[in-house]
Design a protein around this motif. Structure first.
Motif, PDB file in Angstrom:
ATOM      1  N   SER A   1       0.828  -1.208   0.000  1.00 10.69           N
ATOM      2  CA  SER A   1       0.000   0.000   0.000  1.00 10.69           C
ATOM      3  C   SER A   1       0.863   1.259   0.000  1.00 10.69           C
ATOM      4  N   ALA A   2       2.091   1.159   0.533  1.00 16.10           N
ATOM      5  CA  ALA A   2       2.963   2.341   0.615  1.00 16.10           C
ATOM      6  C   ALA A   2       3.847   2.490  -0.615  1.00 16.10           C
ATOM      7  N   CYS A   3       3.751   1.548  -1.528  1.00 16.97           N
ATOM      8  CA  CYS A   3       4.733   1.472  -2.617  1.00 16.97           C
ATOM      9  C   CYS A   3       4.306   2.299  -3.838  1.00 16.97           C
ATOM     10  N   PRO A   4       5.118   3.276  -4.238  1.00 14.20           N
ATOM     11  CA  PRO A   4       4.758   4.074  -5.411  1.00 14.20           C
ATOM     12  C   PRO A   4       4.795   3.267  -6.705  1.00 14.20           C
ATOM     13  N   ALA A   5       5.659   2.244  -6.757  1.00 15.89           N
ATOM     14  CA  ALA A   5       5.762   1.441  -7.982  1.00 15.89           C
ATOM     15  C   ALA A   5       4.530   0.564  -8.179  1.00 15.89           C
ATOM     16  N   ALA A   6       3.811   0.273  -7.077  1.00 14.49           N
ATOM     17  CA  ALA A   6       2.651  -0.628  -7.169  1.00 14.49           C
ATOM     18  C   ALA A   6       1.455   0.027  -7.844  1.00 14.49           C
TER      19      ALA A   6
ATOM     20  N   LYS B   1       1.840  -4.106 -13.128  1.00 14.79           N
ATOM     21  CA  LYS B   1       2.893  -5.005 -13.618  1.00 14.79           C
ATOM     22  C   LYS B   1       3.907  -5.326 -12.502  1.00 14.79           C
ATOM     23  N   PHE B   2       4.056  -4.399 -11.572  1.00 12.42           N
ATOM     24  CA  PHE B   2       5.073  -4.543 -10.518  1.00 12.42           C
ATOM     25  C   PHE B   2       4.634  -5.596  -9.504  1.00 12.42           C
ATOM     26  N   LEU B   3       5.508  -6.552  -9.207  1.00 12.24           N
ATOM     27  CA  LEU B   3       5.132  -7.639  -8.288  1.00 12.24           C
ATOM     28  C   LEU B   3       4.892  -7.154  -6.860  1.00 12.24           C
ATOM     29  N   GLY B   4       5.537  -6.057  -6.499  1.00 13.76           N
ATOM     30  CA  GLY B   4       5.344  -5.518  -5.146  1.00 13.76           C
ATOM     31  C   GLY B   4       6.474  -5.919  -4.218  1.00 13.76           C
ATOM     32  N   PRO B   5       6.697  -5.113  -3.168  1.00 16.59           N
ATOM     33  CA  PRO B   5       7.836  -5.345  -2.285  1.00 16.59           C
ATOM     34  C   PRO B   5       7.841  -6.711  -1.620  1.00 16.59           C
ATOM     35  N   GLU B   6       6.684  -7.130  -1.145  1.00 14.26           N
ATOM     36  CA  GLU B   6       6.664  -8.370  -0.366  1.00 14.26           C
ATOM     37  C   GLU B   6       6.937  -9.586  -1.250  1.00 14.26           C
TER      38      GLU B   6
ATOM     39  N   LEU C   1      10.905  -1.317 -11.784  1.00 11.40           N
ATOM     40  CA  LEU C   1       9.991  -0.222 -11.459  1.00 11.40           C
ATOM     41  C   LEU C   1      10.186   0.264 -10.016  1.00 11.40           C
ATOM     42  N   CYS C   2      10.864  -0.532  -9.195  1.00 11.78           N
ATOM     43  CA  CYS C   2      11.150  -0.113  -7.815  1.00 11.78           C
ATOM     44  C   CYS C   2      12.061   1.103  -7.843  1.00 11.78           C
ATOM     45  N   THR C   3      11.700   2.131  -7.075  1.00  6.17           N
ATOM     46  CA  THR C   3      12.494   3.369  -7.053  1.00  6.17           C
ATOM     47  C   THR C   3      13.434   3.422  -5.854  1.00  6.17           C
ATOM     48  N   GLN C   4      13.392   2.376  -5.026  1.00  7.64           N
ATOM     49  CA  GLN C   4      14.207   2.340  -3.804  1.00  7.64           C
ATOM     50  C   GLN C   4      13.856   3.489  -2.837  1.00  7.64           C
ATOM     51  N   CYS C   5      12.581   3.860  -2.841  1.00 10.03           N
ATOM     52  CA  CYS C   5      12.159   4.964  -1.967  1.00 10.03           C
ATOM     53  C   CYS C   5      12.221   4.579  -0.495  1.00 10.03           C
ATOM     54  N   ASN C   6      12.200   3.292  -0.215  1.00  6.47           N
ATOM     55  CA  ASN C   6      12.331   2.747   1.148  1.00  6.47           C
ATOM     56  C   ASN C   6      11.031   2.758   1.962  1.00  6.47           C
ATOM     57  N   SER C   7       9.906   3.134   1.349  1.00  3.76           N
ATOM     58  CA  SER C   7       8.647   3.180   2.113  1.00  3.76           C
ATOM     59  C   SER C   7       8.288   1.802   2.665  1.00  3.76           C
ATOM     60  N   CYS C   8       8.526   0.758   1.863  1.00  2.00           N
ATOM     61  CA  CYS C   8       8.167  -0.597   2.297  1.00  2.00           C
ATOM     62  C   CYS C   8       8.878  -0.948   3.600  1.00  2.00           C
ATOM     63  N   THR C   9      10.168  -0.667   3.645  1.00  2.00           N
ATOM     64  CA  THR C   9      10.968  -1.000   4.821  1.00  2.00           C
ATOM     65  C   THR C   9      10.565  -0.121   6.007  1.00  2.00           C
TER      66      THR C   9
ATOM     67  N   CYS D   1      12.541  -5.026   2.947  1.00  2.00           N
ATOM     68  CA  CYS D   1      12.180  -5.292   1.546  1.00  2.00           C
ATOM     69  C   CYS D   1      13.097  -4.551   0.567  1.00  2.00           C
ATOM     70  N   ALA D   2      13.367  -3.272   0.833  1.00  2.00           N
ATOM     71  CA  ALA D   2      14.123  -2.475  -0.154  1.00  2.00           C
ATOM     72  C   ALA D   2      15.499  -3.097  -0.401  1.00  2.00           C
ATOM     73  N   ASN D   3      16.168  -3.523   0.658  1.00  2.00           N
ATOM     74  CA  ASN D   3      17.490  -4.142   0.471  1.00  2.00           C
ATOM     75  C   ASN D   3      17.385  -5.502  -0.193  1.00  2.00           C
ATOM     76  N   ALA D   4      16.320  -6.248   0.114  1.00  3.91           N
ATOM     77  CA  ALA D   4      16.146  -7.559  -0.536  1.00  3.91           C
ATOM     78  C   ALA D   4      15.962  -7.363  -2.043  1.00  3.91           C
ATOM     79  N   ILE D   5      15.306  -6.261  -2.415  1.00  9.19           N
ATOM     80  CA  ILE D   5      15.103  -5.992  -3.853  1.00  9.19           C
ATOM     81  C   ILE D   5      16.443  -5.666  -4.523  1.00  9.19           C
ATOM     82  N   VAL D   6      17.313  -4.956  -3.803  1.00  7.17           N
ATOM     83  CA  VAL D   6      18.662  -4.707  -4.358  1.00  7.17           C
ATOM     84  C   VAL D   6      19.382  -6.046  -4.564  1.00  7.17           C
TER      85      VAL D   6
HETATM   86  S1  SF4 Z   1      11.618   0.716  -2.174  1.00  8.56           S
HETATM   87 FE1  SF4 Z   1       9.825  -0.501  -1.619  1.00  8.56          FE
HETATM   88  S2  SF4 Z   1       8.110   0.944  -1.532  1.00  8.56           S
HETATM   89 FE2  SF4 Z   1       9.791   1.972  -2.663  1.00  8.56          FE
HETATM   90  S3  SF4 Z   1       9.379   1.506  -4.833  1.00  8.56           S
HETATM   91 FE3  SF4 Z   1      10.757  -0.097  -4.095  1.00  8.56          FE
HETATM   92  S4  SF4 Z   1       9.382  -1.754  -3.463  1.00  8.56           S
HETATM   93 FE4  SF4 Z   1       8.134   0.088  -3.627  1.00  8.56          FE
END
Ligand code: SF4
Ligand code: SF4
Ligand code: FES
Length: 521
Positions: free
Chosen positions: A160-165, A169-174, A204-212, A221-226
């Protein structure tokens, strides 16, 4: 729970009636005792004030993940959040974002689980491996690699906090984190297959860090995506847009390239000391590759030079020896190239004698402060808004000319969410006479990303309505402001693009805080 009522708190709850599809707000006063949670308050309202109020809950102990709501703009578990700790007399309670509302505070969580189902969330290994008796043996070190990522309770707060979602198409942080959780599990052998569902959308993830930031279980989540990005880099499974970004950043720093002359273009007409002619100064001004190469952002770099000169600051730059901080490389998973860039810059910081580093970009600032190997150097680094806010407070800089604008400040994620620098840019703006400053609905920690991080500033391919920057400009337009103030070169680029996409150039402008200050001094 204590019986003593500590105070009455106002609850402004956004409701939704599915029969006529109308939204409205109901206001209730709730007696709050020590330990009263948001969920207790909602139950109090339902039992005593309005039995039609609809919300979801089950375990009441932060395990089932069903009770997520937005509290004063931030997604939280209602059962986990104590009212007194919020230190407020009035609270807004809304359904969480990015999921369709069914009724009042109840959202349809199905789209979140549909994304989750696109990844394989069981161990993958050959059939015969499962028959071995020692199949689940793991060392503590192996367990540690993924254990923290298993604590997810599927509350969908990160989604819900993710701008990319906003792009389905974006799978989402979790889901992306769960995917990495299995890759990092020494018992799993499914890695190549696990890369496929994320390869075309993870960027599409911007690494905004909202998920974490908002995860109630502190899942990173943000680091796991990296780490997912790194797997794709290693596998060479990169879309052309991402390869272009990596090449773009790297070519700026190829010592055999033609970048040296370009590096100083931004400083034309200004006398700026630079390495190697200068080897020491009080302030080392780290400019950022975007400001060097982007004509629009060169204006911002020049404004900072003018401020340094007004303040009489002894400053210099690294000139051609300033390489990109490497933030985009790191977030895109190109850790090897990031380390190469970082090694060079650290070497230069050591050669150059300065008391502090002032950066234009929140991305350089964040990387120098928080990412190894820079972080190990414990660099004295400030973002320019902090430097100028100090100068304003000390009366060393006095904005005097009135600037007649109605301004909303957009918090850049790498300054705000990642470093909690919320006040300094506002203090600079507040010092400018004539400026009327209003807050965005999504502000400070709840700020909505411009969509430029992790190289996305150069890789935008989403349709306009699915771009975070477009959503952000629409939000500013709804406030009736004529200017969006920013403090990051990528926010300038993305939000100005969105202004053009929406064809509202005659209604709203994007200005860096520095440009507004320059108009006033
Ligand atoms: S850092 Fe998290 S909240 Fe931000 S765009 Fe990436 S997955 Fe979404
Ligand atoms: S990662 Fe955190 S925020 Fe996201 S669903 Fe799991 S527990 Fe909730
Ligand atoms: S009611 Fe289960 S997590 Fe809140």
């Amino acid at each position: 729970m204590s019986t003593k009522v500590e105070k009455m708190v106002e609850f402004k709850i956004t409701r939704f009636n599915p029969d006529n599809r109308k939204s409205y707000i109901s206001t209730f006063k709730v007696p709050i005792r020590k330990g009263t949670t948001i969920l207790d308050s909602l139950l109090y309202i339902k039992d005593n004030l309005d039995e039609t109020l609809t919300f979801r809950h089950s375990c009441r102990m932060g395990i089932c993940g069903s009770c997520a709501v937005n509290i004063n703009g931030q997604p939280m578990l209602a059962c986990y959040t104590q009212v007194l700790q919020l230190n407020a007399d009035s609270l807004t309670i809304e359904p969480i974002a990015n999921l369709p509302v069914i009724k009042d505070l109840v959202v349809d969580i199905q789209p979140f689980f549909e994304q989750y189902k696109k990844t394989t969330n069981i161990l993958i290994k050959p059939e015969q491996e499962f028959k071995k008796t020692d199949q689940f043996v793991q060392s503590p070190a192996e367990l540690k690699k993924f254990w923290d990522l298993t604590l997810c309770i599927k509350c969908s707060i990160c989604y819900s906090a993710c701008p990319a979602a906003i792009d389905e198409k974006f799978l989402g942080p979790e889901s992306l984190t769960a995917n990495y959780r299995f890759v990092a599990d020494s018992r799993d052998q499914g890695c190549p297959g696990r890369l496929k569902p994320m390869a075309d959308n993870i960027w599409l993830c911007t690494q905004c860090n909202s998920c974490t930031l908002f995860c109630p279980k502190l899942v990173g989540c943000a680091n796991a995506i990296v780490d997912d990005h790194s797997l794709l880099v290693e596998a060479g499974a990169l879309p052309k847009t991402v390869i272009d970004v990596l090449e773009r950043v790297y070519k700026y720093h190829n010592p055999m390239g033609t970048h040296q002359s370009k590096r100083m273009d931004w400083a034309r007409d200004l006398t700026v000391k630079a390495y190697p002619a200068a080897t020491k100064a009080d302030v080392l001004f780290f400019v950022c590759c975007s400001d060097v190469y982007d004509l629009r952002n060169q204006e911002v770099a020049r404004a900072m030079v003018q401020m340094f000169n007004k303040l009489g600051t002894d400053f210099a730059t690294l000139g051609a020896e300033e390489w990109c901080c490497g933030d985009h490389m790191l977030r895109l998973g190109e850790k090897g190239l990031f380390e190469e860039l970082a090694k060079h810059n650290i070497e230069m910081f050591k050669k150059f004698n300065s008391n502090k580093i002032v950066t234009l970009s929140p991305h350089c600032y964040n990387t120098f402060k928080n990412d190894k190997p820079y972080a190990d150097e414990k660099l004295n680094v400030q973002h320019y808004t902090e430097y100028l806010a100090d100068a304003v407070k000390q009366g060393r800089i006095k904005p005097v000319k009135s600037v007649k604008r109605k301004v909303a400040y957009h918090d850049p994620c790498f300054l705000g969410k990642r470093n909690e620098v919320y006040d300094a840019p506002r203090q600079v703006l507040q010092a400018i006479p004539g400026l009327q400053i209003v807050e965005m609905k999504r502000t400070r920690q709840s700020s909505f990303c411009c969509g430029g991080g992790a190289g996305r500033v150069w890789t935008e391919d989403a349709q306009p309505e699915k771009r975070p920057c477009v959503s952000r400009v629409k939000e500013a337009l709804a406030l009736g402001v004529d200017t969006i103030a920013v403090a990051c070169p990528y926010c300038v680029t993305t939000l100005e693009d969105a202004v053009k996409v929406l064809d509202v150039e005659n209604k709203i402008a994007v200005k860096d805080v520095l440009e507004l200050l320059k108009e006033s001094v």
